[in-house]
Write a protein that holds these residues in place. Sequence first.
Motif, PDB file in Angstrom:
ATOM      1  N   ASN A 805     -39.035 -66.872 -15.610  1.00  0.00           N
ATOM      2  CA  ASN A 805     -38.732 -65.400 -15.706  1.00  0.00           C
ATOM      3  C   ASN A 805     -37.889 -64.941 -14.754  1.00  0.00           C
ATOM      4  OD1 ASN A 805     -40.965 -65.272 -17.442  1.00  0.00           O
ATOM      5  ND2 ASN A 805     -42.305 -65.467 -15.933  1.00  0.00           N
ATOM      6  N   ALA A 806     -37.497 -65.616 -13.522  1.00  0.00           N
ATOM      7  CA  ALA A 806     -36.561 -65.249 -12.748  1.00  0.00           C
ATOM      8  C   ALA A 806     -35.015 -65.232 -13.319  1.00  0.00           C
ATOM      9  CB  ALA A 806     -36.540 -66.222 -11.284  1.00  0.00           C
ATOM     10  N   GLN A 807     -34.613 -66.094 -14.029  1.00  0.00           N
ATOM     11  CA  GLN A 807     -33.433 -66.176 -14.723  1.00  0.00           C
ATOM     12  C   GLN A 807     -33.465 -65.368 -15.548  1.00  0.00           C
ATOM     13  OE1 GLN A 807     -32.137 -70.433 -15.792  1.00  0.00           O
ATOM     14  NE2 GLN A 807     -34.051 -71.008 -15.262  1.00  0.00           N
ATOM     15  N   ARG A 808     -34.594 -64.858 -16.542  1.00  0.00           N
ATOM     16  CA  ARG A 808     -34.635 -63.900 -17.451  1.00  0.00           C
ATOM     17  C   ARG A 808     -34.409 -62.320 -16.595  1.00  0.00           C
ATOM     18  NH1 ARG A 808     -39.307 -66.354 -21.430  1.00  0.00           N
ATOM     19  NH2 ARG A 808     -37.985 -67.709 -22.788  1.00  0.00           N
ATOM     20  N   LYS A 809     -34.733 -62.409 -15.496  1.00  0.00           N
ATOM     21  CA  LYS A 809     -34.429 -61.124 -14.474  1.00  0.00           C
ATOM     22  C   LYS A 809     -32.941 -61.092 -14.295  1.00  0.00           C
ATOM     23  CE  LYS A 809     -39.220 -60.507 -13.216  1.00  0.00           C
ATOM     24  NZ  LYS A 809     -40.159 -60.385 -11.867  1.00  0.00           N
ATOM     25  N   GLY A 810     -32.294 -62.041 -14.402  1.00  0.00           N
ATOM     26  CA  GLY A 810     -30.872 -62.404 -13.875  1.00  0.00           C
ATOM     27  C   GLY A 810     -30.627 -62.835 -12.460  1.00  0.00           C
ATOM     28  N   GLU A 811     -31.755 -63.594 -12.039  1.00  0.00           N
ATOM     29  CA  GLU A 811     -31.816 -63.955 -10.770  1.00  0.00           C
ATOM     30  C   GLU A 811     -31.233 -65.275 -10.505  1.00  0.00           C
ATOM     31  OE1 GLU A 811     -35.884 -63.982  -9.108  1.00  0.00           O
ATOM     32  OE2 GLU A 811     -35.824 -61.862  -9.353  1.00  0.00           O
ATOM     33  N   VAL A 812     -30.318 -65.624  -9.443  1.00  0.00           N
ATOM     34  CA  VAL A 812     -29.826 -66.882  -9.282  1.00  0.00           C
ATOM     35  C   VAL A 812     -30.809 -67.941  -9.069  1.00  0.00           C
ATOM     36  CG1 VAL A 812     -28.292 -68.140  -7.854  1.00  0.00           C
ATOM     37  CG2 VAL A 812     -27.706 -65.899  -8.234  1.00  0.00           C
ATOM     38  N   SER A 813     -30.495 -69.089  -9.996  1.00  0.00           N
ATOM     39  CA  SER A 813     -31.743 -70.012  -9.970  1.00  0.00           C
ATOM     40  C   SER A 813     -31.150 -71.340 -10.224  1.00  0.00           C
ATOM     41  CB  SER A 813     -32.608 -69.997 -10.775  1.00  0.00           C
ATOM     42  OG  SER A 813     -33.693 -71.124 -10.809  1.00  0.00           O
ATOM     43  N   TRP A 814     -31.030 -72.142  -9.077  1.00  0.00           N
ATOM     44  CA  TRP A 814     -30.170 -73.539  -9.096  1.00  0.00           C
ATOM     45  C   TRP A 814     -31.164 -74.628  -9.622  1.00  0.00           C
ATOM     46  CZ3 TRP A 814     -25.069 -73.647  -8.228  1.00  0.00           C
ATOM     47  CH2 TRP A 814     -24.618 -72.545  -7.445  1.00  0.00           C
ATOM     48  N   PRO A 815     -30.530 -75.396 -10.547  1.00  0.00           N
ATOM     49  CA  PRO A 815     -31.409 -76.407 -10.987  1.00  0.00           C
ATOM     50  C   PRO A 815     -31.624 -77.667  -9.814  1.00  0.00           C
ATOM     51  CG  PRO A 815     -29.414 -76.300 -12.148  1.00  0.00           C
ATOM     52  CD  PRO A 815     -29.475 -75.254 -11.282  1.00  0.00           C
ATOM     53  N   GLY A 816     -32.634 -78.324  -9.896  1.00  0.00           N
ATOM     54  CA  GLY A 816     -32.942 -79.512  -8.869  1.00  0.00           C
ATOM     55  C   GLY A 816     -32.266 -80.839  -9.139  1.00  0.00           C
ATOM     56  N   ILE A 817     -31.312 -80.962 -10.011  1.00  0.00           N
ATOM     57  CA  ILE A 817     -30.837 -82.176 -10.466  1.00  0.00           C
ATOM     58  C   ILE A 817     -29.539 -82.072 -10.424  1.00  0.00           C
ATOM     59  CG2 ILE A 817     -31.238 -81.976 -12.911  1.00  0.00           C
ATOM     60  CD1 ILE A 817     -31.572 -85.107 -12.925  1.00  0.00           C
ATOM     61  N   ASP A 818     -28.521 -82.975  -9.724  1.00  0.00           N
ATOM     62  CA  ASP A 818     -26.940 -83.035 -10.093  1.00  0.00           C
ATOM     63  C   ASP A 818     -26.425 -81.925  -9.441  1.00  0.00           C
ATOM     64  OD1 ASP A 818     -27.612 -85.389 -11.387  1.00  0.00           O
ATOM     65  OD2 ASP A 818     -27.315 -85.202 -13.139  1.00  0.00           O
ATOM     66  N   VAL A 819     -26.890 -81.080  -8.611  1.00  0.00           N
ATOM     67  CA  VAL A 819     -25.992 -79.687  -8.198  1.00  0.00           C
ATOM     68  C   VAL A 819     -26.367 -79.681  -6.751  1.00  0.00           C
ATOM     69  CG1 VAL A 819     -26.206 -77.259  -8.294  1.00  0.00           C
ATOM     70  CG2 VAL A 819     -26.587 -78.547 -10.421  1.00  0.00           C
ATOM     71  N   THR A 820     -25.057 -79.270  -6.177  1.00  0.00           N
ATOM     72  CA  THR A 820     -25.093 -78.999  -4.576  1.00  0.00           C
ATOM     73  C   THR A 820     -24.678 -77.450  -4.632  1.00  0.00           C
ATOM     74  OG1 THR A 820     -24.591 -81.312  -4.096  1.00  0.00           O
ATOM     75  CG2 THR A 820     -24.130 -79.699  -2.431  1.00  0.00           C
ATOM     76  N   PRO A 821     -25.576 -76.685  -4.156  1.00  0.00           N
ATOM     77  CA  PRO A 821     -25.301 -75.301  -4.086  1.00  0.00           C
ATOM     78  C   PRO A 821     -24.194 -74.723  -3.329  1.00  0.00           C
ATOM     79  CG  PRO A 821     -27.661 -75.368  -4.310  1.00  0.00           C
ATOM     80  CD  PRO A 821     -27.028 -76.960  -3.908  1.00  0.00           C
ATOM     81  N   TRP A 822     -24.079 -75.479  -2.162  1.00  0.00           N
ATOM     82  CA  TRP A 822     -22.741 -75.422  -1.486  1.00  0.00           C
ATOM     83  C   TRP A 822     -21.772 -75.782  -1.709  1.00  0.00           C
ATOM     84  CZ3 TRP A 822     -20.577 -79.411   0.727  1.00  0.00           C
ATOM     85  CH2 TRP A 822     -21.325 -80.704   0.907  1.00  0.00           C
ATOM     86  N   ASN A 823     -21.584 -76.653  -2.739  1.00  0.00           N
ATOM     87  CA  ASN A 823     -20.473 -77.163  -3.537  1.00  0.00           C
ATOM     88  C   ASN A 823     -20.607 -77.104  -4.939  1.00  0.00           C
ATOM     89  OD1 ASN A 823     -17.885 -78.318  -4.310  1.00  0.00           O
ATOM     90  ND2 ASN A 823     -18.485 -80.435  -3.283  1.00  0.00           N
TER      91      ASN A 823
END
Length: 935
Positions: A805-823
């Motif tokens: 639902n957060a994504q459907r509101k256009g909110e930023v949501s980072w996956p918990g695998i293979d992703v480094t938000p600061w890079n």
Amino acid sequence: MVFGSCPVSWAQKSTAQAWDDEWHEITGQIQLGPSGGRDAAQALDAQALILPDDRDPADVVARRLGALLEYYRKTGLLPATKLDEFISLYASLAPQVKSVPVSDAGSRIRLFNSACSMRRTMMFANRNLDFDNLVCMLEQPGESRIVEQNTAAFPGHVAGGGPIIITGFKTSPSISKPLENVAVTSGPFQGNSINDRKFSGLDLSFNGRQLHFAATTNTDCFHLFKFDMTSGRLAQLTDGMHDDMDPCQLPSGRIVFSSTRRGGIGRCLLTPQSLTYTLHSMDEDGSDIIPISYHETNDWHPSVNHQGMLVYCRWDYFDRSWATAHHLFLCFPDGRDPRNWHGNYPLPYEVMPDGITPDQYGQLTGAVIEEGQTQGRFLKEDVDMDLRAIPNSQNYTATAVGHHQGFSGSLIMLDINTPDDGMMSQVKRITPLYHFPESEDWRGPTPKAYGTCWPLSEDLYLCNYYWGLYLLDRFGNRELIYDPGGGPHRVRDPFPLRSRTTPPVIDTHTFQGRRASLAEHKPATLGVLDCRITDSIPRPLPADVKIKWLRIIQIIPQLLTRIDTATTQYMGFADESTGRLPLGIVPVEEDGSVYCEAPVGKALYFQLLDENGMAIHSMRSVTYVHPGENLTCVGCHESKWKATPSVARPLAFKRPPSKIMPEVPGGAVPFNFHRLVEWPLFQTQCLPCHQQRKKGLQDMSYAAVAKFNLAFGYTGTPFNFPDRQAQAPHTRDQSLDRYQVGGSRTTPGRTGARASGIWLALSTLPAHKELMANLPKDDLRRLTLWLDMNSNELCWESDDLGVINAQRKGEVSWPGIDVTPWNPTGTEYLGSDDAAPSAVPAAHMTVRSFPVSHNELRWNPATDAESGIGCYRIYRNNELLCMVPDTQYLDRAIVAGTTYSYEISAVDRTGKEGAKTPAVLTAVARNPASVEPER
């Protein structure tokens, strides 16, 4: 060698019983009539078929025995004295088989047994059987799906079994269990026995002294063990809450295995045990564990070929049907450069004939190939398992099995030096009378009989047949070695118990684990000599389109723990579409070359773009880059069976690697439809015009916009298609025979935005001409990016509906695998960086409120002279709101009339954060009627 000598007490099948079973087996085959069609055309040897002159099993065995005798005459694989003896015996037997009438059943059975007895002696006299002992694994039987079969997760899978030694198998075989009365000597389970646990997979070291296998301890998780048959020591190598399976020793001594350690949930999930298994590597003592595959689905059963390369089965169905590709991949032992050499792109390559329009997408093509079949997987085997390099050959043996039907099926030989025609050009059937499970179920019953072949030559194989272990040759001659006669365990994974030639050690060129800190570790790069070089399948790149950019997109592994008709639609309109992050673009030079920094540790695919950012061609597979790797390709889908074209030094390689550039400001990383296009474009610019004119869509929500007749964006047949179950059983497969989506390859020039109904309407309808002329380029780029990326709604899936639902509101949501938000791009920075980045210049930061209840933040970039800027952190009311890779953000989760305080800081590529720059804004929605509704 030291191992327990207690005999196994199962009721073994005798040789006489095996011959009796074979009599009934061949009788049934003869009743079906002589072999023809596909079986005859694709058989490795015609002798393994049923021929017109075969009246009963005695005829068949005598015929195959004669073929074996002639084979020995030509090859010299029998001593001369034995050859003369067999020639004499056969000269006496063959006339009797021809002359005794079939009606004399008793005499025919006696002749059959005489032929089988002679066959047994002849087969075991083969010079390739220059060893006396075998080691195998007793594993669970069953015909579950591959993942449940591997992990013994379905009912009927029982504990016990494990490695067995078969001594004197050519004369008087004796069965023993080397782990009998042996306790674990090192590791967390030290002092305990594992004999009553579950077992899976077996590997024998090149020196013939160590067994590697997977077994459970006090949980259902599988761990890796090593048993030294000389010292009797049983070491536990891995532990924890992850499954570790399929060990394979490398020539260097390291061990490659398949594991759930990286994370992810299996696609096409049926049970909670269906996790994602990808390749990992470790030292021989279990230390220095690193991932070497970042694939988004499963990698199975690695082995080493004669050149020292890894061979394994990859389940590869990105943007394609789930059942089209479980086939042979090759990579370097450190995981570099995974390449498919067989089966990954079965027919049809495309189902996009000229003249097809978007309103026809998803309709049945009506095309058939051979014997009334529909296109796709029904022309070939579904899955290649247990891939093994054949001694003194460039070919491989494999077991052709079904995606849902376990490890057993039919044995095949693969010749990857022959160009792949999308059907059977590289495949010969070793056991042609046993059809391919699942993909050939339409032909009739497909017994799951054969598996785990260990080739001794191109003509002779150890393999399991149903519950037992047998010796099989290319002519169809088969002789019992050991068969428990049913029961809880099946004999699998045979190895001659001896040393074997160690393949060459290939140098490691990645920098993970202990190697990460080496001085020669340089940032990973990606290079393409000329992306215009293709194999022209299904058609060449459009000659009138200039390739300007390469788009790099990350695939997010599935993270749902359940799959049903609701959850498969979370990601978007596509049936089982995958989550993805558009990491950015890099330039393509005039000569077609590309050289750029590479994202590491991510499943990636690439798209060729024109100067307007529209995809011309797109991958339907994934690759990945390891830390420090320099991955270089000749072109895009270049032919593997043609010489590499002569290319002068590419322009891109004459300069430093390009940096990955964000394609649009904000909204793309992490991606979702609502941030990317719904509110910036559809709700603010399209819908007001439609409402004023009272034409076009009056609802621009995702559900209304992403239908198949408006946008190309789905991989298969949505669950609500009424004709899905109405098709014949072999035409029911998702998307294999439907216009636009059914091919295993994209159609160059006709994919993504270029093939969508939305773009067709925008570019052709008179009412849109003014819009297209005045629409900012950023907004057009947003639209083409969304259409090119499968028209998904969300970036990633989760069991947590709050995340959905957060994504459907256009909110930023980072996956918990293979992703480094600061890079978020995942490119490497190596070196010391003691200073934090500069603050965002306050004088150049703007915050604006827009009518549709969103705040737009823009700022000039911060600087970092050492590592560069990785991303920006946005704080709202003193709490971290999100991280973005570029210098713009749209905050949609606000309430009109509320005061919001924003702060922005820069984060460098080592994770250091700079000072925050503040701003204050009161958001007022000027048009309450158009405020985004609650979702």
